[in-house]
Design an enzyme around this catalytic site. Structure first.
Site, mmCIF file in Angstrom:
data_model
loop_
_atom_site.group_PDB
_atom_site.id
_atom_site.type_symbol
_atom_site.label_atom_id
_atom_site.label_comp_id
_atom_site.label_asym_id
_atom_site.label_seq_id
_atom_site.Cartn_x
_atom_site.Cartn_y
_atom_site.Cartn_z
ATOM 1 N N SER A 115 0.966 -1.307 -0.004
ATOM 2 C CA SER A 115 0.000 0.042 -0.042
ATOM 3 C C SER A 115 1.004 1.314 -0.066
ATOM 4 C CB SER A 115 -1.034 -0.090 1.045
ATOM 5 O OG SER A 115 -2.028 0.982 1.203
ATOM 6 N N HIS A 116 0.981 2.257 0.935
ATOM 7 C CA HIS A 116 1.410 3.457 0.989
ATOM 8 C C HIS A 116 2.718 3.120 1.796
ATOM 9 C CE1 HIS A 116 -0.802 2.487 4.921
ATOM 10 N NE2 HIS A 116 0.307 3.135 5.565
ATOM 11 N N ASP A 279 -2.075 6.726 -3.393
ATOM 12 C CA ASP A 279 -0.857 5.818 -2.470
ATOM 13 C C ASP A 279 -0.712 4.774 -3.654
ATOM 14 O OD1 ASP A 279 -3.096 4.379 -2.136
ATOM 15 O OD2 ASP A 279 -2.529 3.075 -0.511
ATOM 16 N N ASP A 281 -1.058 1.402 -4.018
ATOM 17 C CA ASP A 281 -2.031 0.484 -4.473
ATOM 18 C C ASP A 281 -3.495 1.257 -5.070
ATOM 19 O OD1 ASP A 281 -2.615 1.027 -1.979
ATOM 20 O OD2 ASP A 281 -3.587 -1.044 -1.657
ATOM 21 N N ASP A 283 -5.590 2.921 -3.162
ATOM 22 C CA ASP A 283 -7.029 3.137 -2.503
ATOM 23 C C ASP A 283 -7.088 4.407 -1.733
ATOM 24 O OD1 ASP A 283 -5.177 2.382 -0.806
ATOM 25 O OD2 ASP A 283 -6.284 0.587 0.040
ATOM 26 N N ARG A 284 -5.961 5.114 -1.528
ATOM 27 C CA ARG A 284 -5.861 6.302 -0.703
ATOM 28 C C ARG A 284 -6.145 7.466 -1.776
ATOM 29 N NH1 ARG A 284 -2.594 5.900 4.655
ATOM 30 N NH2 ARG A 284 -2.908 3.936 5.227
ATOM 31 N N LYS A 378 -11.663 0.840 -0.343
ATOM 32 C CA LYS A 378 -11.520 2.445 -0.514
ATOM 33 C C LYS A 378 -11.038 2.654 -1.891
ATOM 34 C CE LYS A 378 -7.161 2.784 2.191
ATOM 35 N NZ LYS A 378 -7.227 1.482 3.196
HETATM 36 C C1 VG1 Z 1 -3.479 2.444 8.430
HETATM 37 C C2 VG1 Z 1 -4.665 3.320 8.544
HETATM 38 C C3 VG1 Z 1 -5.861 2.697 8.351
HETATM 39 C C4 VG1 Z 1 -5.920 1.935 7.022
HETATM 40 C C5 VG1 Z 1 -4.867 0.975 7.000
HETATM 41 C C6 VG1 Z 1 -4.654 0.280 5.399
HETATM 42 O O1 VG1 Z 1 -3.779 1.375 9.387
HETATM 43 O O2 VG1 Z 1 -4.583 4.326 9.855
HETATM 44 O O3 VG1 Z 1 -7.074 3.608 8.502
HETATM 45 O O4 VG1 Z 1 -7.393 1.198 6.830
HETATM 46 O O5 VG1 Z 1 -3.590 1.789 7.275
HETATM 47 O O6 VG1 Z 1 -4.667 1.280 4.317
HETATM 48 P P1 VG1 Z 1 -2.554 1.412 10.724
HETATM 49 O O7 VG1 Z 1 -3.173 0.252 11.609
HETATM 50 O O8 VG1 Z 1 -1.235 1.622 10.319
HETATM 51 O O9 VG1 Z 1 -3.343 2.693 11.546
HETATM 52 V V1 VG1 Z 1 -3.904 0.731 3.021
HETATM 53 O O10 VG1 Z 1 -3.872 2.235 2.138
HETATM 54 O O11 VG1 Z 1 -2.575 0.132 3.440
HETATM 55 O O12 VG1 Z 1 -4.783 -0.485 2.503
HETATM 56 CO CO CO Z 2 -3.350 1.727 0.067
#
Ligand code: VG1
Ligand code: CO
Length: 545
Positions: A115-116, A279, A281, A283-284, A378
């Protein structure tokens, strides 16, 4: 004939439970012998009827993507999965995967992404599992996969030679059919059914300048397809639009710190009317206007308040949901619209049941995530198009839309402070200290108000009645201000401590303060209570949103 090889291994391989969304580790760890294979074997064993099922496999293009896809195909062939669908070049965003699972009636999808988190050989890699509704696997399934990964002593693999993933085609290996398809088409089509592309394109071609930043990650090809090919905008409306293995050194987390180059263009240089980023992938999303940043919690509230301007939601919406740390701005809109508003734990998987039961149509998280019932993830580009559609319809600036919203509903000043990659023992100490203090906090004075509630958030799912405990520490004051403390489940280095602050101002109060100023009493008192700067030896958080 395809020969199935049984590879014996020493278990256990996974030293840690998959976090908020899937298994996320350093790229180097994923390169260790058998590491990825074991997790995939455990995933496939969690499914029934693979011989009759379709599986989607794609990723965000980061280092290791293609190699991982090839390995997964080989394991799928060994498991006699009926059909495996892979997008061309192995590139598929998380929301597009969700859409494809639903469209193809697939049993699930495997998304290769951290992801990010940054990519590259020295960055991170990850595996996310989505199930047949298109959404992230619920905890019941990920717990099962984790347990079985610990017990596995072997995995099955076929040494088939994977075809060139840069070309479309259909192949057959043993009992498995492999299809290499266009990963963009279905997603762009879905967007066209929700938004009026002509109206958005007319608006953007007049005097509303636009820039989208794909951060060298998966959304580049999608954004070019939508904004350049379909809407006819110029090529340079998409920056960092080529998917690169290491994201060109960028950290594809669309916030003011890691997308500071974009923030600078909009907030300091004021070069565009609208800017957005996604981001790794896809979704953000981060939304920026000329000289103005849209807090994701406000974005969710504004999206909910403006459904009548967006073709896909003109019929109205059934309800909304937000994750617990997300500000209550959307609750106020829901009250006004007389629709229910649900509060769920952090992580998109908790929205799945509510969306499937049609109890909600729109949902979001403070962490730059917004989405709707069009998929079960998302969706970054969806949010960007949504904002553009509302602006095109209202013919106003981002700043005007925000000010008008606050003037009508009031403003929930909000900020999240992240202390990234701090030593785990320090994070545990801070979190543990607050946990011990919770019961004595109730009734005491905090930031000039009384503490109304202090607890550890627990959620009971209204559909399957499952209970999720320990979802974040909350201090709620009698003016409904909130402070939340959580430990991240997605980081890969040390621990990441997240502090969330919220305070509501009515339309009669000052609505144009800097959030750090409006929230200062809360921020200072939390630091006094928990000694965060001293214990972390950090004067400031790593990221402030
Ligand atoms: C973070 C965010 C959460 C989000 C998750 C996955 O998790 O706070 O809101 O759903 O990333 O997003 P954490 O446990 O680090 O706070 V992504 O864009 O990785 O699918
Ligand atoms: Co993501």
């Amino acid at each position: 004939m395809t020969q199935v090889n049984i590879i014996n291994i020493d278990s256990p391989f996974l030293d840690q439970k998959p976090g908020t969304s899937g298994l996320r580790k350093s790229t180097l760890q994923f390169q260790e012998e058998h590491y990825l294979e074991i997790f995939i074997e455990a995933i496939l064993q969690s499914f029934q009827y693979l011989e009759r099922s379709t599986l989607i496999i794609g990723g965000d293009g980061r280092y290791g993507n293609l190699e991982a896809i090839e390995k997964i195909i080989q394991i799928c062939v060994a498991h006699k999965v009926k059909k495996v669908i892979v997008p061309k070049d192995g590139l598929l965003s998380t929301p597009a995967t969700s859409n494809l699972i639903r469209k193809e009636n697939a049993i699930g999808g495997i998304i290769l992404s951290a992801s990010h988190n940054p990519g590259g050989i020295h960055g991170d890699f990850g595996v996310k599992l989505n199930v047949s509704n298109g959404g992230p696997a619920p905890e019941t399934i990920t717990n099962k996969i984790y347990k079985s990964s610990q017990l596995l002593t072997s995995y099955k693999i076929c040494n088939v030679h994977s075809p060139d993933l840069s070309k479309y085609g259909t192949y057959s290996f043993g009992d498995t059919i492999l299809e290499i398809i266009d990963g963009l088409k279905d997603y762009s089509f879905l967007m066209e059914t929700i938004f009026d592309f002509d109206q958005i394109s007319d608006f953007l071609k007049k005097d509303f300048s636009f820039i989208f930043d794909a951060m060298n990650a998966v959304t580049g090809p999608y954004a070019k397809n939508i904004f350049v090919e379909k809407m006819g905008l110029s090529n340079d409306s998409v920056m960092n639009g080529i998917s690169l293995k290491d994201f060109g050194g960028l950290h594809p987390d669309p916030n003011l710190t890691y997308a500071s180059h974009l923030a600078d263009l909009l907030l300091n240089k004021k070069s565009y009317s609208f800017g957005a980023a996604c981001d790794g992938d896809g979704d953000r999303n981060m939304i920026l206007g000329r000289g103005c940043f849209v807090n994701p919690s406000d974005s969710l509230a504004i999206i909910t308040a403006n459904t009548s301007f967006v073709p896909g939601y003109k019929e109205g919406i059934t309800g909304v949901a937000r994750s617990m740390p997300t500000s209550s701005a959307v609750d106020i809109v829901a009250r006004e619209l007389s629709i229910p508003c649900f509060e769920t734990p952090t992580g998109w998987k908790f929205f799945g049941n509510l969306l499937d039961a049609n109890l909600i149509s729109i949902c979001g998280e403070e962490s730059f995530g917004t989405g709707s019932n069009h998929v079960r993830e998302k969706d970054g580009l969806w949010a960007v198009l949504y904002w553009l559609q509302v602006l095109a319809e209202k013919k106003c600036s981002v700043n005007d839309l925000m000010q008008n919203h606050w003037n009508q509903f009031g403003r929930n000043y909000y900020s999240r402070h992240d202390y990234e990659a701090i030593p785990s023992n320090i994070a545990d100490q801070i979190f543990g200290n607050l946990t011990c203090m919770l019961k004595n906090l109730k009734g005491s004075k905090f930031a000039g108000s009384l503490v109304k509630e202090a607890d550890n958030f627990s959620y009971s799912d209204p559909i399957d009645n499952s209970i999720s405990e320990n979802q974040g520490l909350r201090i709620i004051l009698d003016d409904n201000s909130r402070i939340i403390v959580r430990l991240s489940g997605t980081g890969t280095k040390g621990a990441t401590l997240r502090l969330y602050f919220e305070k509501f101002f009515t339309p009669k109060q000052n609505l144009s303060l800097n959030p750090q100023v409006a929230l200062k009493p809360l921020i200072d008192d939390v630091d006094n209570l928990l000694n965060i700067s001293k214990l972390t030896k950090m004067e400031n958080p790593t990221v402030i949103t």
